[in-house]
Scaffold this active site. Structure first.
Site, PDB file in Angstrom:
ATOM      1  N   HIS A   1     108.140  76.432  15.224  1.00 15.47           N
ATOM      2  CA  HIS A   1     108.638  77.603  15.950  1.00 15.47           C
ATOM      3  C   HIS A   1     109.025  77.218  17.385  1.00 15.47           C
ATOM      4  O   HIS A   1     110.146  77.459  17.829  1.00 15.47           O
ATOM      5  CB  HIS A   1     107.565  78.699  15.956  1.00 15.47           C
ATOM      6  CG  HIS A   1     107.955  79.932  16.694  1.00 15.47           C
ATOM      7  ND1 HIS A   1     108.431  81.058  16.053  1.00 15.47           N
ATOM      8  CD2 HIS A   1     107.967  80.234  18.014  1.00 15.47           C
ATOM      9  CE1 HIS A   1     108.703  81.984  16.954  1.00 15.47           C
ATOM     10  NE2 HIS A   1     108.432  81.510  18.157  1.00 15.47           N
ATOM     11  N   GLU A   2     108.079  76.608  18.092  1.00 14.93           N
ATOM     12  CA  GLU A   2     108.354  76.254  19.487  1.00 14.93           C
ATOM     13  C   GLU A   2     109.443  75.194  19.578  1.00 14.93           C
ATOM     14  O   GLU A   2     110.249  75.190  20.507  1.00 14.93           O
ATOM     15  CB  GLU A   2     107.078  75.779  20.190  1.00 14.93           C
ATOM     16  CG  GLU A   2     105.977  76.840  20.287  1.00 14.93           C
ATOM     17  CD  GLU A   2     106.452  78.164  20.866  1.00 14.93           C
ATOM     18  OE1 GLU A   2     107.403  78.162  21.675  1.00 14.93           O
ATOM     19  OE2 GLU A   2     105.872  79.202  20.497  1.00 14.93           O
TER      20      GLU A   2
ATOM     21  N   HIS B   1     112.723  76.897  19.590  1.00 12.12           N
ATOM     22  CA  HIS B   1     113.063  77.331  20.957  1.00 12.12           C
ATOM     23  C   HIS B   1     113.521  76.133  21.788  1.00 12.12           C
ATOM     24  O   HIS B   1     114.456  76.226  22.582  1.00 12.12           O
ATOM     25  CB  HIS B   1     111.833  77.929  21.650  1.00 12.12           C
ATOM     26  CG  HIS B   1     111.473  79.322  21.235  1.00 12.12           C
ATOM     27  ND1 HIS B   1     112.379  80.362  21.236  1.00 12.12           N
ATOM     28  CD2 HIS B   1     110.283  79.861  20.852  1.00 12.12           C
ATOM     29  CE1 HIS B   1     111.751  81.483  20.853  1.00 12.12           C
ATOM     30  NE2 HIS B   1     110.487  81.209  20.604  1.00 12.12           N
TER      31      HIS B   1
ATOM     32  N   HIS C   1     117.003  75.235  21.179  1.00  8.11           N
ATOM     33  CA  HIS C   1     117.871  76.246  21.805  1.00  8.11           C
ATOM     34  C   HIS C   1     118.145  75.861  23.268  1.00  8.11           C
ATOM     35  O   HIS C   1     119.254  76.022  23.763  1.00  8.11           O
ATOM     36  CB  HIS C   1     117.172  77.608  21.723  1.00  8.11           C
ATOM     37  CG  HIS C   1     118.070  78.792  21.862  1.00  8.11           C
ATOM     38  ND1 HIS C   1     117.581  80.067  22.038  1.00  8.11           N
ATOM     39  CD2 HIS C   1     119.419  78.914  21.869  1.00  8.11           C
ATOM     40  CE1 HIS C   1     118.583  80.907  22.131  1.00  8.11           C
ATOM     41  NE2 HIS C   1     119.711  80.242  22.029  1.00  8.11           N
TER      42      HIS C   1
HETATM   43 ZN   LIG Z   1     108.926  82.493  19.930  1.00  2.00          ZN
END
Ligand SMILES: [Zn+2]
Length: 698
Positions: A472-473, A476, A479
């Site tokens: 998940h991280e 990010h 991104h």
């Molecule tokens: Zn998040």
């Protein structure tokens, strides 16, 4: 020490990537450096606002994006160190500087001369021949200033400032009341009879809670989720479950000094006044202006599509729980304090597996390598270790990210272990954000996790949840790293709140794909691949109890939207409102909202998630639908799709309207079907069967 000429924060940072000179920076350097940088920023902003030239995109919008670089650089370092490697001295600086930094940025948004220039450009925007990204940055900036109150008269600005200050005080009180209720004694257990059913780990935590309170020979179940939920899950004592549950759901709703009801009423009244000052009918309308959903009606439409199927699924789950109770000779009407208890019995009967059996297949180093490998197979980027760089803690690792043509893309810092100087949770952040308004600036991105570090010489083994968190991280992180924006304001994760979780939640899907597990999930001692039966159990357990979870979540989101659409100048009584609203939507009697209003911190401890609790599900619609594109293609690393995903989502940042960006990647708008299927809220046979088989994942 405080001599500005010797302050390393104010010197050029000439290490690779402009990394901060971590070894030289002391807490005492921050206040004078931040003050100097704020003055410099103000001078830059004044020069823009006071310019005698007519406003142009270049001399106003681009100039604003370029301003404050020295301050940004120090602020990012400051916030990152406060979160990842703090100290009492740094915390003291934080208490002093956090409100001053907030006031500094707010004052710029309320600078009248600056807004006149921005507003002129905004009015003329159609005739300025702006490129799409230029138009976007102008619109975002203008909206940001407008929502801060830039358009208001002096007296209205004054009133808005009073409201903002009063809200800050009320929200702090609200959150402190919840914290106090959660750390209260809850339930004191005295004997083995009281402990019936509780596993060793829960007993240990309850014992520790008692010890902290100076009680020997007792066990304390506090009203903190981390302790009360395991208690409700395992305790065989129905009478004690009932007592604990009733106290838990009444947090913030007890008569006396910690009663959150009058506080929430005042917060609601002030938010309504704030919204009307800014020209909106109610707070929900105002909050949604700056979101992908755009209107409360769009949120209502999504939640309505989920609500009835979720209730139907929960009703079926409830039947299974009743049957389980009956099979144990317990003929009861199921109450809210029984749900978790019987659900655990059903879960164990159907999918029993031990977390300890899974962890040996997920040593941290391999999981990180798996995340890097997925990024490479999707986007072509490589992660090259940079062991020579000097960072802020010995456990942090740095990697240069290189593109297909070997050109550097950015620097990635991986900070995985818990330590007393780091705050809890997991997050992504930047030491430097990508931009090219003043030449190419490459990003420096950090991922923080809080994994318990194994003893020297042993590998750190991750749970399935930890693996999901790391991916998940890392999503990010990508991104931030793959960003291709001209302006810093639009770069990386500078996107709308209901879009920002797409790149992270989407990346989670790859973690448990069979082709990824085959290659990377290998036993840390024997290198044997994870057994297929174990993967299958993990995958099935994924959909268990989803009716319950969806009902408790969606009910909270529905009540949030409804209460922020109220137009009562004096606020409303939250207990009465909640009760009426739940009756209206037909809340199942066996389930309670995930967060009842008197302790709903997302809504009342801050404003970011007010009329915004729905954002998790909004992003889930996008990530489930987005991954479905790969499933449909028959290749979870399909190069054409991956390229579209990189260009339109991971690289685009805020340069494009998120709905347009998503459509450019997917070819059409997201439908809720994939999310409903993922949660098991629609029958599998309504989907393409080969796709369903292919998507078997955790
Ligand atoms: Zn998040």
């Amino acid at each position: 020490m405080t001599d500005l000429a010797d302050n390393p924060l104010l010197q050029p940072w000439d290490a690779s990537y402009g990394l901060p000179p971590f070894e030289q920076v002391m807490p005492a350097h921050f206040t004078p450096a931040l003050e100097t940088a704020m003055r410099a920023h103000n001078a830059e902003v004044d020069a823009i606002a006071d310019s005698a030239e007519a406003p142009t995109f270049a001399n106003t919008v681009a100039a604003l994006d370029r301003s404050g670089r020295a301050l940004t650089r120090i602020e990012l370092l400051f916030h990152n160190l406060c979160a990842s490697e703090t100290s009492p001295a740094l915390q003291a600086v934080e208490r002093e500087m956090a409100p001053r930094l907030a006031a500094h940025h707010n004052a710029i948004r309320l600078n009248p001369k600056l807004f006149v220039r921005l507003d002129r450009l905004h009015t003329d925007r159609a005739s300025l021949s702006l490129r799409a990204e230029e138009l976007r940055v102008l619109e975002r900036l203008h909206l940001d200033f407008t929502l801060a109150g830039a358009r208001l008269s002096a007296s209205a600005k004054q009133r808005l400032a009073e409201i903002v200050a009063r809200l800050a005080t009320l929200m702090t009180q609200f959150s402190q009341n919840v914290l106090a209720d959660e750390s209260s004694d809850g339930l004191v257990l005295r004997s083995e009879r009281d402990l019936a059913g509780l596993p060793e780990q829960v007993r240990g935590a309850a014992r520790e809670a008692a010890r902290v309170r100076g009680m020997s020979d007792a066990w304390v179940i506090t009203l903190n989720r981390s302790l009360i939920v395991p208690f409700l899950t395992f305790s065989d004592r129905r009478d004690l479950r009932e007592r604990a549950f009733k106290a838990w759901v009444r947090r913030g709703e007890n008569e006396g000094p910690r009663d959150n009801r009058p506080i929430a009423r005042e917060i609601l009244a002030l938010r309504h006044e704030q919204a009307t000052l800014l020209g909106y009918r109610n707070f929900a309308d105002c909050a949604l202006v700056d979101r992908m959903a755009k209107t409360p009606a769009a949120v209502a439409k999504l939640l309505a599509q989920v609500w009835e199927p979720a209730k139907a699924k929960a009703a079926a789950e409830c039947e299974a729980l009743r049957a389980m109770a009956l099979s144990r000779g317990e003929n009861i009407a199921l109450e809210p304090w029984d749900w978790r208890y019987y659900a655990e019995k059903v879960r164990k009967a159907r999918y029993d597996f031990d977390e300890a059996a899974i962890k040996p297949y997920f040593p941290l180093e391999r999981v990180l390598a798996a995340a890097f490998d997925c990024a490479q197979r999707l986007f072509g980027v490589r992660f090259v270790a940079q062991p020579h760089l000097k960072l802020y803690h010995a456990d942090v690792r740095a990697y240069e990210v290189r593109d297909r043509d070997d050109r550097p893309v950015g620097l990635f810092l991986s900070d995985n272990f818990a330590r007393p100087t780091k705050r809890g949770g997991a997050w992504m952040s930047a030491y430097r954000r990508q931009s090219r308004v003043d030449g190419e600036v490459l990003p420096i991105i950090v991922n923080n996790n809080n994994f318990a570090k194994a003893p020297e010489g042993e590998p750190t083994l991750l749970s399935a949840d930890d693996v999901r968190t790391l991916f998940h991280e890392f999503g990010h992180g990508l991104h931030g790293l793959l960003s291709q924006s001209t302006y810093e304001r639009l770069s990386g994760t500078n996107v709308l709140r209901d879009f920002v979780e797409l790149p992270s939640q989407l990346f989670e899907h790859w973690a448990f794909e069979p082709v990824v597990l085959e290659r990377h999930a290998r036993h840390y001692q024997t290198a044997a691949p994870i057994p297929a039966a174990l993967v299958e159990k993990l995958s099935q357990a994924q959909r268990f109890n989803k009716g319950f979870e969806t009902v408790e979540y969606v009910a909270s989101a529905l009540v949030d939207m409804a209460i922020h659409a109220q137009e009562a100048a004096n606020g409303v009584d939250i207990s009465t409102f909640e009760k009426d609203e739940l009756t209206r939507i037909g809340m199942p009697r066996e389930i309670v909202m995930r967060h009842r209003l008197p302790h709903f911190g997302h809504l009342f401890s801050g404003s970011a998630y007010a009329a915004g609790y729905y954002v998790y599900m909004w992003a889930e619609v996008l990530d489930a639908d987005g991954f479905e594109a790969f499933v449909e293609s028959g290749n979870v690393f399909d190069p054409t799709l991956a390229e579209r995903l990189r260009r339109n989502v991971y690289a685009a940042g805020g340069t494009v309207d998120p709905a347009v960006a998503y459509r450019a990647f997917r070819g059409h708008d997201a439908s809720v079907d994939a999310m409903l299927a993922k949660r098991g809220l629609v029958e599998a046979q309504t989907r393409d069967l080969s796709a369903a088989a292919h998507s078997a994942r955790l």
